[in-house]
Write a protein that holds these residues in place. Sequence first.
Motif, mmCIF file in Angstrom:
data_model
loop_
_atom_site.group_PDB
_atom_site.id
_atom_site.type_symbol
_atom_site.label_atom_id
_atom_site.label_comp_id
_atom_site.label_asym_id
_atom_site.label_seq_id
_atom_site.Cartn_x
_atom_site.Cartn_y
_atom_site.Cartn_z
ATOM 1 N N CYS A 192 11.861 -15.568 -24.967
ATOM 2 C CA CYS A 192 12.666 -15.613 -26.351
ATOM 3 C C CYS A 192 13.803 -14.338 -25.441
ATOM 4 C CB CYS A 192 12.023 -15.248 -27.459
ATOM 5 S SG CYS A 192 12.415 -15.767 -28.777
ATOM 6 N N SER A 220 14.786 -10.629 -29.842
ATOM 7 C CA SER A 220 13.951 -10.964 -29.085
ATOM 8 C C SER A 220 12.440 -10.466 -30.053
ATOM 9 C CB SER A 220 13.544 -10.975 -28.031
ATOM 10 O OG SER A 220 14.398 -12.070 -27.295
ATOM 11 N N VAL A 257 10.321 -11.657 -33.110
ATOM 12 C CA VAL A 257 8.976 -12.520 -32.375
ATOM 13 C C VAL A 257 7.366 -11.618 -33.272
ATOM 14 C CG1 VAL A 257 7.246 -12.314 -30.622
ATOM 15 C CG2 VAL A 257 9.892 -12.591 -30.163
#
Lengths: 333, 253, 611
Positions: free
Chosen positions: A14, A55, A59
């Motif tokens: 990401c 990220s 995530v």
Amino acid sequence: MKHVVIIVILVIACTFLIHTGLTNIGLLPAEASTQSVEIDRLFGVHIWLVSALFSLIMVVMLYSLIVFRRRKGETGDGAYITGNTTLEVLWTAIPLLAVIILAYIGGKSLGIIRRIDPSAMQVKVISGQWFWRYQYPDYGVTTTDLYLPVGRQIKLEMTSNDVLHSFWVPEFRVKQDLVPGRTTELRITPTLIGDYKVRCAELCGASHAYMEGLVRVVSQGDFDKWISEQQSAAPMDPVLRGQQLAQQLGCSNCHSVDGSKKTGPTWLHLYQSEVELSDGSSVEADDNYLKTSIVNSNLQVVAGYSANVMPNFADLLDQTEVESLVVYIKTLK
Amino acid sequence: MEHQNKSSALQLGLLVFGALAVLTAVEFALALTINLWQFLVIIALIKAGLVLYYYMHISRLFEADMDTNHESYAYKLSTNRMGLWLFLLSDLFIFGGLLLSRVNLLGLTRPDLDQVVGLTVTSILLISSFFANRAEVSMEYGDRRQFIISIAITISLGILFLVGVLGVEWGLVPFGPGDNIHSAVFYVMTGFHAFHVFTGVIFLAIVLRNGMHGLYSTEKHWAVEASVVYWHFVDVVWFFFYPALYLIGTMAK
Amino acid sequence: MRKFISLGLVRGLIWQIVGTALGIGILTGIRLLIGLPAWKPESAFVFGALLGAMFFLYGVGVLDDWIKLASGKEISEHIDESRLGWRRYFGASLDHKVIGIQYLTLALILMSVGGTFALIFRSELADTGMQFLTLMEYNTLMSLHGMVMIVGILIGIAAFMNYLVPMLIGARDMAFPRLNAFAFWLAVPAGIILLSSMALGGFDTGWTGYPPLSARAPIGMQMFFLGVSLAGFSTILGSLNIIVTAIRLRAPRMTPFRMPIFIWASIATSIISLTATQLIGLSFQMVMFQRLFGMGFFDPGKGGNPILFQHLFWFYSHPAVYVFVLPGLGLISEMLPVFARKPLFGYKWVAISSIAIALIGFLVWGHHMFASGMAEYLRVPFMYSTLLVAVPTGVKFFSWLGTLWRGKITYETPMLFLLAGIVVFLFGGLTGPPNATVSTDLHLTDTYFIVGHFHDTMFGGYVFPFFAGIYYWFPKMTGRRLNEKLGKLQFWLMAPAFIVLSLEMMKVGMLGMRRRIADYDPALQFVSENQIMTVAAFLIALGVLIFFINVFWSIRKGEVATGNVWNSRSPEWQVASPMPMHNYEKPFEVVGEPYDYGLPGSVYVKFKESE
């Protein structure tokens, strides 16, 4: 734990995805100064940070929201975990270290963009509602367009006639407010020949949106040519010179030449007229009166007008310029 | 702090006043001789500390509650006290902002003010604080008569202070509010402070009236404590405003 | 008609009109008496507005008890307001729950007004050139959008703090109920005065009111300064009440680290608003005096310093933004455990992080002034302190992740808004550091990037948690639930639209679009981005409209919900809804931790059987 492995892989992926995205959609204007290069470099660091942190948090969050959602028919609560001191210390200490490092990098960056070149060319910037004027003291030239020779550091010494303004050319990145009553400084080293726009970046009243001007970066040769054009274009005739100055320095914004009343008294028929001052006394508008009105207007405020509105032109004009203005005003009969 | 009896409490009040008076004299003398702002600030801080501890009895804020029943008078009194002190803390920020503005705008210069008037009004306010303390102590020991007399004197001195600043000083100064930066700072600082003195006088007048109607007792006299503590606060502010306007720095041309 | 006039609000408004007229008359009279030309509109309107506000307070009835006390009369400690029915909400009530709902209503009104201003000028900005607004109209609407929203946020957080704090700590009401009523009702004339600026020529300075421009703006500027000063005073008194209540009125055995986390957030918020607010009041009043009496504090022609204003102003206005977000972040911490069915991860650290943010927040104000011309050596220290704030803020984010991890998560509407809050606040937080490092800030300051940054932090830290809180506590207020379908519709309209809006803002900002501009150069090619932003703004407004429909419908027809709707451990959910008159007939004591979800048999509070 398999959770952690999956998350680490996703976070890394990401991060690169977001970083690639952010750096490829063209988020910054062209780099047209040495300062821009340095600032964009620091932006680059920030973009990495943003990509990584975004990220990491997104995530973990999305992973949890999916993997740890309550399935149909499930009862009961989540796992009884109240905290983890090691994690807390780590995610306090590591960010603490990171921000100190980032601040240090930021400090160095500031030093770079503020680097002083002793041979910098000086340009005076005078702003007002809603205009830009430039004076090149080395050449005795006053203009409405800012011409700059490429590759040379410019030291802008700036002030305002009235309210706060701010000098900004996005391609140069750096900006600086212009404050009435003091001189602020901005150093720019243009690196890209071309035409740019300076736009005022501090709300300064109704026409703030339109307060813009041309900034043209040219080769040294073209710059010298332009300077000599400006110098010869300056009228030798003091009356015409005065008229030009009145235009360039914004006098006509407040003083009409046709008799109409504006923020300041009209110049039509002013010379040798009888003027009533705010303290009740009466004076004749002779040469001295006109001169004082320009360089120290508060000493003799005209009745019906306010003090402290007209800027102080003592620092902005030299003797000959004041005289040419006086001569011009005398012609307005 | 607990006193053995009324007379020792009153004596302490007098002693503290004495110390404050001496410090004010020292402050004035220092200003005339070695005019170092650091000394003057330190003296102001010492005076403030004395008033905060002895007159405003700030230590009461930190006393443990005897009664933990939220509905009891004692508990509510402590709660009210906390509210009052938070209010004063907030008010302090305005005066702090004004002081910082004075420093930024005037630096080590000061406006052209009459020193006799300055010292006089400062003394008046200081004496009024003495009587305010006397009033509160009297009420604590049930001496209604002394309480009423002392409050009345406090109010009179407060009004005298207002006359001295808004009447005399504002009349004497050779400048108007809009003349220059020194005049602007002078008027805004003395104006804000005088407004607080004025509201303090109103508060004390209400307390005087209600006191004369017998509303307060040794056990229940929160309004007396509140009005007197507020009054002392206004005096503490002046401990800093007085040197800031009258003593520190050199007079501007 | 009689009944209408008997409403406190109506009486207050009537008295405000009388007071305003009287003030204008008195000031004109005084000027005549001292030999000045009688009519000076600016002085007359300022004095009139001030007197009007004071008369409003008398008219609405919040001064009655104090006047009684001053006259030596008795006032009753316990008043039964229930006999008044719905009329309680339109007058001076001493019940913190009523006051909380009054604050909430006012907040929603202000948000709608401020939002409408945005829709108007966003429509204007959808294309280059001036479509239908004059430049002064644009500047006024844009400036008012900012300040009306800010006041709306302050009122909104007052709503939650006033409604929740006594309930969460087991108190029957706030420490100072009359002060509570006074503080609320002061905000009403303050808002009216603020909005009246539109009728007095508007103003063109943005919500920050910088002199010298604000010293020469139309008379509407004074209404702005006065309105904000009064609203600020309201905030100060409200926060005083919160701090004292939280410290003094907790249930037995509710030690500091056993308080609901929202109490920590409220205390941290109130520490800031109690103290720093005085500085915006002072800075505004100094400009008012400069305009009225020629006192040149910020006029260089008189030896004044325009940058002093900025220091005074931002000394409040930076901590103010933590006032705006700390309660909302506290709401997230408060509700997330309920929907994740897991303890708040690292409760103590989260509690301390609120205090840390509040305290560090006092040290960063200079970052609004990097380009201002302030002393150069100040820039670097402010950069360090600004970046430092990220640390306690990060602690909160990681705690929320820790709370979700291995939970049992459900997605009711409140939870959706909480999650949107976290994501959007993350955007806001991550766009902070580029503003903090001075060199990059010199490019970003005064552009739409900043506008994007603060809209992110405001929506993330306030707007979304605010809606989460309303959906969550609506049953507690009314005994009914808000409609879930409409709630989800509101969410799916607002959240994506807002994210798009803020991303576009940051993009055009970086590319060179300045803020506070009524018009922009077509050569910059920002038209499509601006069109997208305008559409997004309208979608957000649509979401809010759906919210209002939901509220009006659900108050009457919503699903009845008188029990512990969310299966929360928090004390207020252990009694029936709507919340009883004085909250807890039987007092409780704390016997466990607030967020021990997942610990079998554990209980947070236990109610005393007998008095």
